[in-house]
Design a protein around this motif. Structure first.
Motif, mmCIF file in Angstrom:
data_model
loop_
_atom_site.group_PDB
_atom_site.id
_atom_site.type_symbol
_atom_site.label_atom_id
_atom_site.label_comp_id
_atom_site.label_asym_id
_atom_site.label_seq_id
_atom_site.Cartn_x
_atom_site.Cartn_y
_atom_site.Cartn_z
ATOM 1 N N LEU A 276 20.783 1.584 16.310
ATOM 2 C CA LEU A 276 22.082 1.247 15.779
ATOM 3 C C LEU A 276 22.626 -0.273 15.798
ATOM 4 N N ASP B 255 36.647 -2.622 20.311
ATOM 5 C CA ASP B 255 36.174 -1.990 18.986
ATOM 6 C C ASP B 255 37.009 -2.132 17.805
ATOM 7 N N GLN C 185 24.376 7.274 19.236
ATOM 8 C CA GLN C 185 25.209 6.314 20.046
ATOM 9 C C GLN C 185 26.774 6.366 19.269
ATOM 10 N N SER C 186 26.861 6.489 18.010
ATOM 11 C CA SER C 186 28.135 6.586 17.576
ATOM 12 C C SER C 186 29.040 7.872 17.774
ATOM 13 N N ASN C 187 28.347 8.746 18.531
ATOM 14 C CA ASN C 187 29.151 9.967 18.795
ATOM 15 C C ASN C 187 28.964 10.562 19.997
ATOM 16 N N ALA D 149 32.497 5.962 19.596
ATOM 17 C CA ALA D 149 32.647 5.740 17.916
ATOM 18 C C ALA D 149 33.040 4.322 17.592
ATOM 19 N N PHE D 150 32.273 3.586 17.220
ATOM 20 C CA PHE D 150 32.802 2.187 17.221
ATOM 21 C C PHE D 150 33.765 1.829 16.083
ATOM 22 N N ASP D 151 33.730 2.661 14.944
ATOM 23 C CA ASP D 151 34.562 2.347 14.040
ATOM 24 C C ASP D 151 35.882 3.298 14.106
ATOM 25 N N PRO E 287 33.869 9.360 14.997
ATOM 26 C CA PRO E 287 32.646 9.644 15.288
ATOM 27 C C PRO E 287 31.933 10.757 14.308
ATOM 28 N N LEU F 131 28.800 8.198 10.249
ATOM 29 C CA LEU F 131 28.116 7.078 10.741
ATOM 30 C C LEU F 131 28.200 5.895 9.693
ATOM 31 N N ASP G 170 30.302 1.002 11.892
ATOM 32 C CA ASP G 170 29.829 1.469 13.531
ATOM 33 C C ASP G 170 28.639 0.444 13.783
ATOM 34 N N ALA H 70 28.708 -2.117 16.768
ATOM 35 C CA ALA H 70 27.724 -1.993 17.909
ATOM 36 C C ALA H 70 27.045 -3.307 18.252
#
Length: 243
Positions: free
Chosen positions: A53, A119, A183-185, A206-208, A211, A214, A218, A222
Motif C-alpha cells: 500500500l 491521517d 493494511q487499510s482495514n 483506514a487512512f482515508d 475501511p 480501498l 488511502d 499511508a
C-alpha cells in the motif's frame, strides 16, 4: 592560450583526444566514489520495507509530480535541521527506486513528515489544501478519495523492486494485493498477514476514514505517514553525536 585553442580545433584527432581526456576525468570523478559505497552508506539493521500500500502511494506521489514541489532530503544546514529534524542519511533511501530527494521547495521538505500530522489532517489537506494551510498554493487532490486503488499489478511492482535489490520475499510478492487491502482495514482478515510480513510497527488503519473501500487516498496517506519512519538511524546518530 587563444593560439593553443585555434591549433587544437584545427586538429581533428587532437580535438577528439582532448574530449576523451576531459570526459574520462569527469567520469572518474563520478564513478570513483561508488567503489567506497559500502563504507559511506550507514548501517540500519532496523530498516523496514515499504508495504504494497505504501509503495502504491509512492507511485501515486510520483505520478502526480509531488516531488516537483516537495524535496525529501534534509541538508546538514542548521536552519533545516531545526525546522525539519535530523539531516537525511543515505541509508534511508536505499530502497527508493527512483530516489525522490529533489531540490525544489515550493512546499516544505517531506523527509520526516511521517507521524507529524494525523491521517484526517492529510486527507483534508489533499482534498483542499487551503482548509488547513490558508496560504498554500498546492493544487487539490480530492479526487484521489473517489478513485479505487488498482491492486492487480502490485505483485509485479514488488517483483520489479526485488530485481533492483529490495529484499521482498516471494510471499510478499504473492500476497501484495491482499496486504494492500488488509493494511487499510484493521478489522479485516488480511490485517494479521500484513503485520506478519512487514512487522508489528506497520501502520494498519483506514487512512482515508473508510475501511470498506480501498482508494488512492488511502495509499498516498499511508506513504506520507511512513516517510522518515523506515529506520531510526538518523535519530540514533543525532543522539550519539550529542553524548
Amino acid at each position: 592560450m587563444a593560439r593553443f585553442h585555434r591549433k587544437l580545433e584545427r586538429s581533428a584527432i587532437g580535438f577528439v583526444l582532448a574530449i576523451i581526456g576531459v570526459s574520462a576525468i569527469g567520469g572518474f570523478v563520478e564513478i570513483a566514489p561508488l567503489f567506497t559505497i559500502d563504507e559511506t552508506v550507514e548501517k540500519a539493521p532496523d530498516m523496514r520495507l515499504y508495504t504494497p500500500l505504501e509503495l502504491a502511494g509512492r507511485n501515486i506521489y510520483t505520478r502526480e509530480g509531488c516531488y516537483a514541489c516537495h524535496s525529501q532530503m534534509i541538508r546538514t544546514l542548521r536552519d533545516e535541521v531545526e525546522r525539519y529534524g535530523p539531516y537525511s542519511l543515505a541509508v534511508e533511501s536505499q530502497y527508493d527506486h527512483p530516489m525522490l530527494w529533489g531540490s525544489k521547495r515550493t512546499g516544505p521538505d517531506l523527509a520526516r513528515v511521517g507521524g507529524k500530522y494525523s491521517d484526517a489532517w492529510h486527507v483534508a489537506h489533499l482534498v483542499n489544501p487551503r482548509d488547513v494551510v490558508p496560504e498554500s498554493v498546492m493544487p487539490r487532490y480530492g479526487w484521489l478519495q473517489r478513485n479505487t486503488l488498482s491492486t492487480d499489478d502490485l505483485g509485479r511492482h514488488l517483483a520489479a523492486q526485488r530485481a533492483l535489490g529490495v529484499p521482498y520475499t516471494q510471499d510478499m510478492v504473492t500476497n501484495a494485493a491482499s496486504d494492500a487491502a488488509g493494511q487499510s482495514n484493521p478489522d479485516g482478515t488480511g490485517a494479521s498477514g500484513v503485520k506478519q510480513r512487514y512487522g508489528e510497527a506497520t501502520n494498519i488503519r483506514a487512512f482515508d476514514g473508510n475501511p470498506d473501500r480501498l482508494t488512492e487516498m488511502d495509499a498516498l496517506v499511508a506513504y506520507l505517514q511512513i516517510l522518515g519512519k523506515l529506520t531510526d538511524a538518523a535519530h540514533r546518530q543525532t543522539a550519539s553525536s550529542k553524548e
